[in-house]
Design a protein around this motif. Structure first.
Motif, PDB file in Angstrom:
ATOM      1  N   GLN A 331      33.264  49.904  21.187  1.00  0.00           N
ATOM      2  CA  GLN A 331      34.455  50.523  21.781  1.00  0.00           C
ATOM      3  C   GLN A 331      34.403  50.471  23.306  1.00  0.00           C
ATOM      4  OE1 GLN A 331      34.456  54.455  20.142  1.00  0.00           O
ATOM      5  NE2 GLN A 331      35.156  53.805  18.117  1.00  0.00           N
ATOM      6  N   SER A 332      33.242  50.794  23.866  1.00  0.00           N
ATOM      7  CA  SER A 332      33.111  50.808  25.326  1.00  0.00           C
ATOM      8  C   SER A 332      33.242  49.409  25.913  1.00  0.00           C
ATOM      9  CB  SER A 332      31.764  51.429  25.718  1.00  0.00           C
ATOM     10  OG  SER A 332      31.686  52.777  25.312  1.00  0.00           O
ATOM     11  N   LEU A 333      32.652  48.420  25.258  1.00  0.00           N
ATOM     12  CA  LEU A 333      32.741  47.045  25.750  1.00  0.00           C
ATOM     13  C   LEU A 333      34.171  46.521  25.687  1.00  0.00           C
ATOM     14  CD1 LEU A 333      29.563  45.236  24.350  1.00  0.00           C
ATOM     15  CD2 LEU A 333      30.113  45.737  26.737  1.00  0.00           C
ATOM     16  N   ARG A 334      34.851  46.789  24.594  1.00  0.00           N
ATOM     17  CA  ARG A 334      36.239  46.331  24.474  1.00  0.00           C
ATOM     18  C   ARG A 334      37.097  46.940  25.580  1.00  0.00           C
ATOM     19  NH1 ARG A 334      38.306  44.159  19.471  1.00  0.00           N
ATOM     20  NH2 ARG A 334      40.285  45.199  19.976  1.00  0.00           N
ATOM     21  N   LEU A 335      36.898  48.235  25.827  1.00  0.00           N
ATOM     22  CA  LEU A 335      37.660  48.876  26.896  1.00  0.00           C
ATOM     23  C   LEU A 335      37.315  48.287  28.261  1.00  0.00           C
ATOM     24  CD1 LEU A 335      38.025  52.743  26.431  1.00  0.00           C
ATOM     25  CD2 LEU A 335      39.804  51.038  26.786  1.00  0.00           C
ATOM     26  N   ALA A 336      36.027  48.009  28.477  1.00  0.00           N
ATOM     27  CA  ALA A 336      35.605  47.451  29.763  1.00  0.00           C
ATOM     28  C   ALA A 336      36.289  46.114  30.023  1.00  0.00           C
ATOM     29  CB  ALA A 336      34.089  47.292  29.792  1.00  0.00           C
ATOM     30  N   TRP A 337      36.294  45.230  29.034  1.00  0.00           N
ATOM     31  CA  TRP A 337      36.934  43.923  29.201  1.00  0.00           C
ATOM     32  C   TRP A 337      38.446  44.049  29.275  1.00  0.00           C
ATOM     33  CZ3 TRP A 337      35.155  39.082  30.185  1.00  0.00           C
ATOM     34  CH2 TRP A 337      33.770  38.917  30.165  1.00  0.00           C
ATOM     35  N   PHE A 338      39.015  44.916  28.447  1.00  0.00           N
ATOM     36  CA  PHE A 338      40.469  45.098  28.434  1.00  0.00           C
ATOM     37  C   PHE A 338      40.988  45.545  29.801  1.00  0.00           C
ATOM     38  CE2 PHE A 338      44.082  48.053  27.800  1.00  0.00           C
ATOM     39  CZ  PHE A 338      45.013  47.164  27.266  1.00  0.00           C
ATOM     40  N   LEU A 339      40.210  46.371  30.503  1.00  0.00           N
ATOM     41  CA  LEU A 339      40.663  46.920  31.780  1.00  0.00           C
ATOM     42  C   LEU A 339      40.256  46.080  32.986  1.00  0.00           C
ATOM     43  CD1 LEU A 339      39.860  50.664  31.005  1.00  0.00           C
ATOM     44  CD2 LEU A 339      42.131  49.622  31.105  1.00  0.00           C
ATOM     45  N   THR A 340      39.092  45.428  32.927  1.00  0.00           N
ATOM     46  CA  THR A 340      38.600  44.731  34.120  1.00  0.00           C
ATOM     47  C   THR A 340      39.077  43.285  34.218  1.00  0.00           C
ATOM     48  OG1 THR A 340      36.537  44.198  32.951  1.00  0.00           O
ATOM     49  CG2 THR A 340      36.532  46.146  34.359  1.00  0.00           C
ATOM     50  N   LEU A 341      39.384  42.645  33.105  1.00  0.00           N
ATOM     51  CA  LEU A 341      39.833  41.249  33.197  1.00  0.00           C
ATOM     52  C   LEU A 341      41.151  41.120  33.962  1.00  0.00           C
ATOM     53  CD1 LEU A 341      38.897  38.432  32.420  1.00  0.00           C
ATOM     54  CD2 LEU A 341      40.238  38.613  30.320  1.00  0.00           C
ATOM     55  N   PRO A 342      42.176  41.922  33.655  1.00  0.00           N
ATOM     56  CA  PRO A 342      43.388  41.830  34.483  1.00  0.00           C
ATOM     57  C   PRO A 342      43.156  42.284  35.923  1.00  0.00           C
ATOM     58  CG  PRO A 342      43.521  43.689  32.978  1.00  0.00           C
ATOM     59  CD  PRO A 342      42.338  42.878  32.556  1.00  0.00           C
ATOM     60  N   ALA A 343      42.236  43.238  36.124  1.00  0.00           N
ATOM     61  CA  ALA A 343      41.921  43.664  37.491  1.00  0.00           C
ATOM     62  C   ALA A 343      41.332  42.511  38.287  1.00  0.00           C
ATOM     63  CB  ALA A 343      40.951  44.843  37.460  1.00  0.00           C
ATOM     64  N   ALA A 344      40.466  41.721  37.641  1.00  0.00           N
ATOM     65  CA  ALA A 344      39.860  40.566  38.314  1.00  0.00           C
ATOM     66  C   ALA A 344      40.917  39.535  38.685  1.00  0.00           C
ATOM     67  CB  ALA A 344      38.799  39.943  37.416  1.00  0.00           C
ATOM     68  N   VAL A 345      41.834  39.257  37.757  1.00  0.00           N
ATOM     69  CA  VAL A 345      42.902  38.290  38.027  1.00  0.00           C
ATOM     70  C   VAL A 345      43.787  38.791  39.164  1.00  0.00           C
ATOM     71  CG1 VAL A 345      44.955  37.186  37.065  1.00  0.00           C
ATOM     72  CG2 VAL A 345      42.879  37.363  35.684  1.00  0.00           C
ATOM     73  N   GLY A 346      44.125  40.083  39.136  1.00  0.00           N
ATOM     74  CA  GLY A 346      44.961  40.635  40.190  1.00  0.00           C
ATOM     75  C   GLY A 346      44.306  40.574  41.557  1.00  0.00           C
ATOM     76  N   LEU A 347      43.008  40.885  41.629  1.00  0.00           N
ATOM     77  CA  LEU A 347      42.305  40.810  42.911  1.00  0.00           C
ATOM     78  C   LEU A 347      42.246  39.385  43.442  1.00  0.00           C
ATOM     79  CD1 LEU A 347      39.303  43.279  42.394  1.00  0.00           C
ATOM     80  CD2 LEU A 347      41.291  43.587  43.884  1.00  0.00           C
ATOM     81  N   ALA A 348      42.050  38.424  42.549  1.00  0.00           N
ATOM     82  CA  ALA A 348      41.982  37.029  42.984  1.00  0.00           C
ATOM     83  C   ALA A 348      43.325  36.536  43.518  1.00  0.00           C
ATOM     84  CB  ALA A 348      41.515  36.150  41.820  1.00  0.00           C
ATOM     85  N   VAL A 349      44.411  36.887  42.821  1.00  0.00           N
ATOM     86  CA  VAL A 349      45.741  36.402  43.206  1.00  0.00           C
ATOM     87  C   VAL A 349      46.252  37.101  44.465  1.00  0.00           C
ATOM     88  CG1 VAL A 349      48.153  36.307  42.470  1.00  0.00           C
ATOM     89  CG2 VAL A 349      46.342  35.721  40.858  1.00  0.00           C
ATOM     90  N   LEU A 350      45.988  38.400  44.573  1.00  0.00           N
ATOM     91  CA  LEU A 350      46.552  39.195  45.665  1.00  0.00           C
ATOM     92  C   LEU A 350      45.518  39.555  46.735  1.00  0.00           C
ATOM     93  CD1 LEU A 350      48.690  41.637  43.480  1.00  0.00           C
ATOM     94  CD2 LEU A 350      49.476  39.578  44.665  1.00  0.00           C
ATOM     95  N   ALA A 351      44.435  38.804  46.801  1.00  0.00           N
ATOM     96  CA  ALA A 351      43.336  39.154  47.710  1.00  0.00           C
ATOM     97  C   ALA A 351      43.798  39.275  49.161  1.00  0.00           C
ATOM     98  CB  ALA A 351      42.211  38.121  47.597  1.00  0.00           C
ATOM     99  N   ARG A 352      44.491  38.239  49.679  1.00  0.00           N
ATOM    100  CA  ARG A 352      44.850  38.257  51.097  1.00  0.00           C
ATOM    101  C   ARG A 352      45.818  39.390  51.445  1.00  0.00           C
ATOM    102  NH1 ARG A 352      48.443  37.514  54.349  1.00  0.00           N
ATOM    103  NH2 ARG A 352      49.916  36.988  52.697  1.00  0.00           N
ATOM    104  N   PRO A 353      46.953  39.570  50.708  1.00  0.00           N
ATOM    105  CA  PRO A 353      47.842  40.675  51.082  1.00  0.00           C
ATOM    106  C   PRO A 353      47.220  42.057  50.900  1.00  0.00           C
ATOM    107  CG  PRO A 353      48.584  39.619  49.043  1.00  0.00           C
ATOM    108  CD  PRO A 353      47.542  38.734  49.640  1.00  0.00           C
TER     109      PRO A 353
END
Length: 541
Positions: A331-353
């Motif tokens: 349960q904890s691992l699924r939640l970790a991936w579910f929440l951090t994967l989109p966060a990683a994509v968002g940080l990569a795309v919006l890093a400069r602004p």
């Protein structure tokens, strides 16, 4: 007298939510602290010296407060409380605190004496800038006692977490950051005559960075002090009890030292990165600013889940219920991936602004923004693996197998050194290559930890994990595309700072909405659970 029955274990996800909210406040306050310091000094000689001096004490804080000491102590404290009762558990706490005051105090004194050698090893490139090396040595001596206060705070946090009190210890870091900001800025103005000469446009120098460091040290004291009232309400009374031959102390150490090294993998890699970055003026600051932003989702998701998971799995193992152990970790691992994967994509795309909005003020320039964005994009690649590893490492301590993550981490550290040498000396990738190496090692470590733990408990079948990861990866990709499209339009059509900030906020909100809708469409269970929780909260209101 028989031992008391174990207390019922509250929901891991509910506890993680409590810790997550507290960690959000802590990370936000920490981000404000970094923004204030960046505006005061900019990326360069002074902040490089401060981050270099604070890096080792801060690394030890991460390992103790969120790692080895807290993990090992919490495991044994829970076991003592459930099997023997409160009094033996309090005796264990007094034993650990007494031994730690002696050991950590000795380490601090030794580090203060050896500060020139420590800085020479970890920041050999600082000699190129006049006065930078000497300033770093002085700041190291000033900041090293910080680890004593936060080590005691880590034991206090372990006792509170073991009794399922999560919010107060998780909020202690917020107090640290608030005190660091207020006291640090106040001391900087008090000690730096150059800054007092022009209050509206101050230019801080060496006295100012010493004032900031004094404020940070005072923040460490406050982090400990704010947890003590809750501990005393539980019935704890400190009594000096030092017996270095006590078998319980050896048991804590046997659990702690492998986990200490295992949990240090990424932090040690960041330390190694700093050694190479010391040859780039401003490089250490760029890496630190980027890593600070990456730590926000790590703290909110990875650390909060790990904090809530450890007492639960320790209790499951004590009761011999490996099935419940495996379900809790899944349960904890699924939640970790579910929440951090989109966060990683968002940080990569919006890093400069994001970096421009947060940091580009005062003496922090557009060049600093561009360089920090490169580092953040590289760090974001390993974000999900880093957060998931935070969940897995304490599980080995609960199983009594701390040497497994130790072996995995040692391999990762060696791999990181080799890659950094290759990137720096052969490819010349600079600070972004150092951050990329850290991400690669974090993902490799996670994969090895997952495989090793899967041999001991049931973590689910490969097909189930592949299906789950494919679905959230697809949703994260759509989330990233939505954020990129909006930000691309904002960059082309909006020029006012306020409008760009509103555009960035809209891009983030739209990306979150797209991710949850896509996850629901792809039948990711965590989406339904999150929506049900929101409906329950709205129903109560």
């Amino acid at each position: 007298m028989s031992a008391p029955a174990p207390a019922s274990t509250p929901s891991t996800r509910r506890a993680a939510g409590i810790v997550g909210l507290a960690v959000i406040a802590s990370r936000f306050a920490g981000l404000i602290r970094e923004v204030v310091f960046a505006a005061m000094f900019g990326a360069g000689k002074f902040l490089d010296a401060y981050y270099a001096a604070f890096q080792i004490p801060n690394l030890l804080r991460d390992l103790f407060a969120e790692g080895a000491l807290s993990t090992a102590f919490t495991t044994l404290f829970v076991r003592a409380w459930d099997r023997e009762g409160p009094e033996p558990a309090w005796q264990l706490a007094n034993l650990i605190l007494s031994a730690m005051l002696v050991c950590i105090g000795t380490i601090c004194l030794a580090a203060i004496a050896a500060a020139p050698w420590i800085v020479e090893v970890t920041n050999f490139g600082y000699h190129a800038i006049p006065g930078k090396f000497e300033m770093t040595v002085a700041l190291t001596r000033l900041l090293f006692p910080f680890i004593l206060f936060v080590s005691i705070a880590a034991v206090v946090m372990g006792m509170l977490n073991a009794r399922f009190i999560f919010g107060i210890p998780a909020s202690a870091s917020t107090v640290f950051n608030v005190v660091s900001i207020v006291a640090g800025v106040g001391f900087a103005y008090l000690l730096d005559p150059g800054a007092r000469a022009d209050w509206l446009h101050p230019r801080f120098g060496a006295p100012g960075i010493f004032g900031v460091s004094l404020g940070v040290l005072l923040g460490g004291v406050a982090q400990l002090a704010m947890q003590l009232p809750a501990l005393f309400r539980l019935g704890f009374q400190f009594r000096w009890h030092l017996n270095l031959r006590d078998p319980r102390l050896r048991e804590v150490w046997s659990l702690m030292w492998p986990s200490l090294i295992a949990g240090a993998a990424v932090q040690v890699n960041v330390l190694v990165n700093g050694m190479f970055a010391s040859e780039i003026n401003g490089g250490r600051s760029w890496l630190n600013f980027a890593f600070r932003l990456m730590q926000f989702p790590i703290g909110v998701f990875g650390v909060s889940l790990a904090t809530a998971t450890l007492p639960a799995v320790a209790r499951h193992f004590a009761l011999g219920d490996l099935g419940a152990f495996g379900r809790t970790v899944r349960q904890s691992l699924r939640l970790a991936w579910f929440l951090t994967l989109p966060a990683a994509v968002g940080l990569a795309v919006l890093a400069r602004p994001i970096i421009a909005l947060i940091y580009q003020h005062g003496h922090f320039t557009a060049h600093d923004t561009a360089q920090t964005a490169l580092a953040l994009q590289a760090y974001s690649i390993g974000l999900a693996g880093y957060a998931a590893a935070k969940v897995l490492i304490p599980c080995f301590s609960a199983l009594g197998l701390p040497k497994t993550p130790l072996r995995i981490s040692l391999l990762g550290i060696g791999f990181n050194v080799v890659l950094n040498l290759f990137n720096a000396k052969v490819l010349g990738m600079g600070h972004a290559g150092l951050a990329l190496t850290t991400s690669c090692v974090a993902l490799i470590n996670f994969g090895q930890l997952m495989r090793a733990l899967g041999h001991k408990v049931d973590l689910g079948k490969f097909n189930e994990w592949a299906s789950f990861l494919a679905r959230i990866a697809g949703a994260a990709l759509l989330c990233g595309l939505a954020a990129w499209a909006i930000e691309h339009w904002v960059e082309a059509h909006l020029h006012a700072a306020l409008l760009r900030a509103l555009g960035l906020a809209f891009a983030i909100a739209d990306a979150v909405l797209v991710y949850f809708c896509a996850s629901h469409l792809f039948r990711v269970d965590e989406t339904g659970e999150a929506w049900a929780m929101i409906r329950r909260r709205l129903g109560r209101k």
